[in-house]
Design a protein around this motif. Structure first.
Motif, PDB file in Angstrom:
ATOM      1  N   ASP A 142     -58.726  80.586 -70.610  1.00  0.00           N
ATOM      2  CA  ASP A 142     -57.628  79.654 -70.358  1.00  0.00           C
ATOM      3  C   ASP A 142     -56.482  80.414 -69.708  1.00  0.00           C
ATOM      4  O   ASP A 142     -56.275  81.601 -69.987  1.00  0.00           O
ATOM      5  CB  ASP A 142     -57.149  79.000 -71.661  1.00  0.00           C
ATOM      6  N   ALA A 143     -55.755  79.727 -68.830  1.00  0.00           N
ATOM      7  CA  ALA A 143     -54.605  80.326 -68.159  1.00  0.00           C
ATOM      8  C   ALA A 143     -53.621  79.224 -67.820  1.00  0.00           C
ATOM      9  O   ALA A 143     -54.002  78.187 -67.270  1.00  0.00           O
ATOM     10  CB  ALA A 143     -55.052  81.063 -66.889  1.00  0.00           C
ATOM     11  N   ASN A 144     -52.349  79.437 -68.170  1.00  0.00           N
ATOM     12  CA  ASN A 144     -51.312  78.438 -67.910  1.00  0.00           C
ATOM     13  C   ASN A 144     -50.079  79.134 -67.374  1.00  0.00           C
ATOM     14  O   ASN A 144     -49.726  80.241 -67.809  1.00  0.00           O
ATOM     15  CB  ASN A 144     -50.948  77.672 -69.188  1.00  0.00           C
ATOM     16  N   SER A 145     -49.422  78.479 -66.426  1.00  0.00           N
ATOM     17  CA  SER A 145     -48.203  79.055 -65.860  1.00  0.00           C
ATOM     18  C   SER A 145     -47.001  78.696 -66.716  1.00  0.00           C
ATOM     19  O   SER A 145     -47.007  77.699 -67.438  1.00  0.00           O
ATOM     20  CB  SER A 145     -48.006  78.554 -64.431  1.00  0.00           C
ATOM     21  N   GLY A 146     -45.971  79.510 -66.620  1.00  0.00           N
ATOM     22  CA  GLY A 146     -44.746  79.285 -67.370  1.00  0.00           C
ATOM     23  C   GLY A 146     -43.668  80.248 -66.900  1.00  0.00           C
ATOM     24  O   GLY A 146     -43.758  80.814 -65.803  1.00  0.00           O
ATOM     25  N   VAL A 147     -42.659  80.431 -67.707  1.00  0.00           N
ATOM     26  CA  VAL A 147     -41.587  81.378 -67.388  1.00  0.00           C
ATOM     27  C   VAL A 147     -41.357  82.277 -68.598  1.00  0.00           C
ATOM     28  O   VAL A 147     -41.604  81.899 -69.750  1.00  0.00           O
ATOM     29  CB  VAL A 147     -40.282  80.653 -67.007  1.00  0.00           C
ATOM     30  N   ASP A 148     -40.866  83.508 -68.317  1.00  0.00           N
ATOM     31  CA  ASP A 148     -40.572  84.429 -69.413  1.00  0.00           C
ATOM     32  C   ASP A 148     -39.150  84.214 -69.915  1.00  0.00           C
ATOM     33  O   ASP A 148     -38.466  83.255 -69.513  1.00  0.00           O
ATOM     34  CB  ASP A 148     -40.802  85.879 -68.959  1.00  0.00           C
ATOM     35  N   LEU A 202     -57.750  80.914 -62.162  1.00  0.00           N
ATOM     36  CA  LEU A 202     -58.281  81.661 -63.308  1.00  0.00           C
ATOM     37  C   LEU A 202     -58.846  80.710 -64.354  1.00  0.00           C
ATOM     38  O   LEU A 202     -59.856  80.997 -64.996  1.00  0.00           O
ATOM     39  CB  LEU A 202     -57.185  82.536 -63.918  1.00  0.00           C
ATOM     40  N   ARG A 203     -58.176  79.564 -64.538  1.00  0.00           N
ATOM     41  CA  ARG A 203     -58.648  78.592 -65.517  1.00  0.00           C
ATOM     42  C   ARG A 203     -59.973  77.983 -65.085  1.00  0.00           C
ATOM     43  O   ARG A 203     -60.856  77.731 -65.893  1.00  0.00           O
ATOM     44  CB  ARG A 203     -57.581  77.507 -65.687  1.00  0.00           C
ATOM     45  N   ALA A 204     -60.105  77.721 -63.782  1.00  0.00           N
ATOM     46  CA  ALA A 204     -61.359  77.159 -63.276  1.00  0.00           C
ATOM     47  C   ALA A 204     -62.471  78.184 -63.295  1.00  0.00           C
ATOM     48  O   ALA A 204     -63.642  77.841 -63.304  1.00  0.00           O
ATOM     49  CB  ALA A 204     -61.159  76.639 -61.849  1.00  0.00           C
ATOM     50  N   GLY A 205     -62.096  79.452 -63.274  1.00  0.00           N
ATOM     51  CA  GLY A 205     -63.111  80.504 -63.358  1.00  0.00           C
ATOM     52  C   GLY A 205     -63.209  81.314 -62.097  1.00  0.00           C
ATOM     53  O   GLY A 205     -62.981  80.825 -60.991  1.00  0.00           O
TER      54      GLY A 205
END
Length: 620
Positions: free
Chosen positions: A333-339, A429-432
């Motif tokens: 799993d991979a999700n975008s966000g902010v630090d 990355l989430r799709a593989g």
């Protein structure tokens, strides 16, 4: 006796209501197919771009300046959908928007369903149409099997080193070849111990001793074939996931031969956008930064043993340890966000094996720098002497961070340029990551006008077949023929409703042929029943008795005939590809619905009209 038969010819109210509700339910989900579709332009963000309200305002301004009237412009799910009145306006709008937005945005033409909101709220939508009906793009892709084998060899070589170290068996070197691993030892005793250990742990590899205290490990033939099969199978799954996540509905992704994959994207006319989706082979690799050599003494052509030379976004070079701490195939799993500082990041979660590797690798490297490398394979459009496709491996460092603590199955990647880049990276990355690079070796675009012509011709075949059967049944069986015609109409409604409800079901031109065939087959059961009723009347039975025995006697014959056809359709679906599967799906659904309508539905109507009544003659 007559009273008993009259009771048998009565359908319980609950059963009649259930039959009507089932048909009404299928009719409800078939309704979206009546509303049609709008020609549309779909705008999505590419690399280093973002879709927002300002983008939508710009699109509206472009359309106004080009004197293009649109039905609506909607921003939804980070995409802009522009509905247009006709196909010529659609093409003009695409050209104008592409010119205004530039290369950072993907502008694709599509068809947007006109399904009302109240139907969409219950999950109802029109049938998915195949490439031959909707139009779209067709790709034939070839998988680079050499890369898949190479990755497998690299993985087993790393595992050999770890195993030998854990068992305290000394070795001189472990070198990777194209399809084998060459191990060199200091003594015969070490070689024997290593061979026994590695054979026991790796039964699908063949070990042979060679001169100079060397041991060669090579894939068995079974392992080699399994590696190739896995590369194809996993790439198919990943391509399907990737296309689905990017908004292309119901793609056809199938294996063809030993090293090729067929991809069909119905409704997509933008070949460039489809290529961008399919050719993206992005993945990540985590390497420790090499701190024993000076990067200023190295170059791309001259690197110290055990290291690789990689540059970051600004072109600054780094020397990294060749050993990969973690590969992208462990990402689940991979999700975008902010630090915490508002900078874009990607939050990554890996599987248990990847978590173990991260935990071990970071535990012994706390305080040392680790690089996150973004890896892509770019096709070169040429083949080598062996006829295999050639790819260029491109690597760039997207972040270098000091390991502050032991990491596990969840961590984050920072150092990205923009939120859009973080979203794109997370999506890929989430799709593989593709197991092996692929290259498009053939592409075709099927225009929507050709698809519409196929639809029109197919619908004419269905309508004419339907009308002729209706006319024959009404003329030959009179009142009972009218009942059969109602069943035939209900059968078509149920086929369309079920096809619309099944996720992944796609109507193709052969599928329409299956529906035409079903129209003819659907009345077969009624013909058997009605002829049996006529026989019972000729044998001297009363009308009520004839109806009862006619339905009961014909049931076993109808069941046997339809089961054999259903088995044939199942075999076609199991062994067939593409068009054959489309034909078999509609045929199977048609067989099941025709049995329901011909036996249960017609008997309910006949019993409702004639059951329990004293009649002296049947209109049959």
């Amino acid at each position: 006796m007559n009273k008993k038969v009259q009771v048998l010819n009565k359908t319980p109210m609950w059963k009649a209501i259930l039959v009507l509700l089932l048909i009404a339910f299928c009719a409800l989900y078939a309704m979206p197919n009546l509303y049609g579709e709008d020609p549309a332009v779909q705008i999505s963000a590419g690399r280093n771009a973002v879709i927002n309200v300002e983008t939508m305002d710009k699109v509206q301004t472009v359309l106004k300046d080009a004197d293009i009237n649109s039905k609506s412009v909607v921003l939804e799910n980070e995409q802009i959908l522009v509905r247009l009145p006709d196909n010529s306006t659609q093409l003009r709008a695409q050209e104008a928007i592409e010119e205004a937005l530039g290369e950072n945005f993907s502008v694709a033409i599509n068809l947007a369903p006109l399904t009302p909101d109240w139907l969409e709220s219950i999950g109802a939508g029109p049938m998915k149409l195949g490439l031959d009906l909707r139009g779209g793009v067709h790709f034939l892709m070839e998988v680079d099997m050499d890369s898949a084998i190479k990755d497998s060899v690299e993985g087993i070589a790393s595992a050999f080193k770890t195993t030998l170290r854990e068992e305290d068996i000394r070795y001189r070197s472990v070198r990777e070849k194209s399809d084998s691993v060459e191990l060199s030892f200091r003594s015969q005793e070490d070689l024997n111990n290593a061979e026994n250990l590695l054979k026991r742990n790796n039964p699908d590899w063949v070990f042979t001793e060679e001169d100079g205290l060397q041991l060669r490990a090579k894939m068995s033939e079974l392992k080699l074939q399994q590696t190739k099969t896995d590369a194809i199978t996993q790439n198919i799954t990943i391509i399907r996931n990737r296309v689905n996540q990017l908004g292309v509905a119901e793609p056809v992704v199938q294996r063809q031969g030993a090293e090729r994959i067929v991809v069909q994207l119905p409704g997509i006319q933008d070949t460039a956008r489809a290529k961008e989706i399919l050719n993206a082979t992005a993945t990540l690799a985590l390497h420790m930064v090499d701190q024993t050599h000076d990067v200023r003494d190295a170059s791309e052509d001259r690197v110290p043993p055990g290291t690789i030379y990689v540059k970051n976004e600004e072109g600054v070079p780094y020397l990294l340890e060749k050993k990969v701490m973690l590969k992208g195939n462990h990402i689940v799993d991979a999700n975008s966000g902010v630090d915490e500082y508002g900078r874009p990041q990607v939050n990554i979660r890996v599987d248990s094996e990847g978590g173990t590797k991260m935990s071990r690798g970071t535990k012994k490297n706390i305080g040392k720098p680790m690089a996150t490398v973004f890896v892509e394979f770019k096709p070169l459009r040429e083949r080598g002497p062996d006829g295999k496709l050639k790819f260029e491996r491109r690597e760039r460092i997207i972040s270098v961070a000091t390991i502050q603590a032991q990491l596990g199955s969840s961590f984050r990647i920072t150092g990205l340029d923009s939120p859009a880049e973080a979203r794109n990276l997370a999506l890929l990355l989430r799709a593989g990551a593709l197991i092996a690079p692929i290259q498009i070796v053939e592409e075709r675009t099927v225009g929507p006008s050709l698809g519409q012509q196929n639809i029109d011709q197919g619908m004419q075949a269905i309508i004419w077949g339907f009308v002729l059967v209706l006319f024959f049944m009404l003329l030959y069986y009179k009142g009972f023929g009218l009942v059969a015609n109602l069943a035939l109409a209900a059968n078509l409604v149920m086929i369309v409703g079920i096809m619309s409800m099944i996720p992944g079901a796609t109507l193709t031109l052969p599928g329409m042929a299956g529906i035409v065939l079903t129209v003819g087959m659907a009345v077969d059961a009624n013909v058997l029943i009605f002829e049996r009723i006529r026989e019972e009347i000729r044998d001297g039975r009363s009308p009520q008795q004839a109806i009862h025995w006619g339905y009961d006697s014909a049931f076993s014959t109808i069941l046997d005939a339809n089961i054999t056809t259903l088995i044939a359709a199942l075999i076609l679906f199991a062994v067939g590809t593409g068009p054959i599967k489309g034909f078999s799906v509609t045929l199977m659904i048609g067989i099941i619905t025709s049995m329901f309508t011909a036996i249960i539905f017609t008997r309910a109507i006949v019993n409702l009209v004639l059951g329990g009544k004293r009649i002296s003659k049947l209109s049959i």
